[in-house]
Write a protein that holds these residues in place. Structure first.
Motif, PDB file in Angstrom:
ATOM      1  N   GLU A 124      11.043 -41.140  83.246  1.00 26.69           N
ATOM      2  CA  GLU A 124      11.017 -42.551  82.884  1.00 26.69           C
ATOM      3  C   GLU A 124      10.844 -42.688  81.377  1.00 26.69           C
ATOM      4  O   GLU A 124      10.137 -41.895  80.749  1.00 26.69           O
ATOM      5  CB  GLU A 124       9.860 -43.268  83.587  1.00 26.69           C
ATOM      6  N   THR A 182       8.423 -37.737  85.332  1.00 26.35           N
ATOM      7  CA  THR A 182       9.009 -38.802  86.153  1.00 26.35           C
ATOM      8  C   THR A 182      10.403 -39.200  85.675  1.00 26.35           C
ATOM      9  O   THR A 182      11.086 -39.966  86.353  1.00 26.35           O
ATOM     10  CB  THR A 182       8.116 -40.047  86.129  1.00 26.35           C
ATOM     11  N   ASP A 192       8.361 -40.026  79.693  1.00 31.18           N
ATOM     12  CA  ASP A 192       7.639 -39.151  80.610  1.00 31.18           C
ATOM     13  C   ASP A 192       8.651 -38.158  81.174  1.00 31.18           C
ATOM     14  O   ASP A 192       9.564 -38.536  81.904  1.00 31.18           O
ATOM     15  CB  ASP A 192       6.998 -39.968  81.731  1.00 31.18           C
TER      16      ASP A 192
END
Length: 270
Positions: A258, A256, A253
């Motif tokens: 992440e 984010t 992602d």
């Protein structure tokens, strides 16, 4: 100007001559060359894959221009596979390219396409499960790994189906009655749960939207990730045992920041 034959030895490469030789001896089948499939095909062409079959019955329209490799002002209204093929030939003129402006309609025709292939990419739209299942069955019958990588928002995930592992039908909760497959709604809330994709998937599952929004940035990122993973497999830099295959999936992602892996068969993420 006379075009110079494609040479994977040209320029700076992270791959050795032996790796590039293996890529040149490989065949990839790409089903769908729109938002992700077109970019995945373009990256693989640039990496020096020697043979590719692409097919897509779709036509480029204006909204495609925000993310689809072959969508330009000059290709609007043109078949996606035909238009994309022209660009692929410019990237790698030596690549043997088979182009179909339709989806092969039967298992027999798909089996013929899989002959001699080393890996397959399923970039078929999520709205047509029955054809995704037909394609996956033929890939599995050919003993190939099947790569599919959805994008939404600013995130992407890579699902890899091992020919000896979980089936697409099991992964996507397909009903036993195949006559129900054309209308089958995929469990996107589990596969692309809200932890990874925010409210986008929930909105689609509950009918508030009919699409998953995305953009050129994440489509291009996706194309690079998938094509490079395939290249690592084809060159032997990634062994089959090292692949993260379904029911596990890799995700990233970019909003984010992440990344990691998750189990596609677990209940929807909270």
């Amino acid at each position: 100007m006379t075009p110079t034959p494609f040479s994977p030895d040209a320029g700076i490469s992270a791959f050795t001559h032996e790796h590039r030789r293996k890529l040149a001896a490989s065949k990839v089948v790409v089903a769908g060359v729109g938002g992700v499939g077109g970019i995945e095909a373009a990256v693989l062409a640039g990496l020096g894959v020697g043979e590719m079959t692409i097919f897509d019955p779709g036509i480029f329209d204006e909204p495609d221009m925000n993310r689809q490799f072959g969508a330009t002002v000059s290709t609007l209204g043109e078949n996606k596979a035909v238009a994309t093929a022209r660009q692929l030939r410019k990237i790698n003129p030596a690549m043997r390219l088979t182009v179909l402006d339709h989806a092969p309609p039967t298992a027999e025709t798909l089996d013929e396409i899989m002959a001699g292939a080393h890996v397959a990419i399923d970039a078929i739209d999520y709205m047509g499960f029955d054809y995704k299942a037909l394609f996956a069955q033929c890939v599995r019958r050919a003993g190939l790994y099947n790569f599919t990588a959805p994008i939404s928002g600013l995130a992407t995930a890579i699902f890899i189906l091992d020919p000896d592992g979980i089936t697409l039908e099991e992964l996507y909760d397909a009903p036993a009655d195949e006559s129900l497959w054309p209308a089958h709604k995929l469990p996107l809330d589990r596969l692309l749960g809200p932890k990874l994709y925010g409210p986008l998937v929930a909105d689609m599952m509950e009918g508030r939207r009919t699409y998953l929004s995305n953009c050129a940035g994440i489509a291009t990122f996706n194309g690079g990730l998938v094509a490079l993973e395939i290249a690592l497999l084809l060159t032997g830099l990634r062994s089959p045992e090292e692949l993260v295959c379904a029911p596990e999936a890799v995700y990233a992602d970019l909003l984010t920041r992440e990344c990691g892996s998750y189990n596609l068969m677990e209940a929807k993420q909270s």
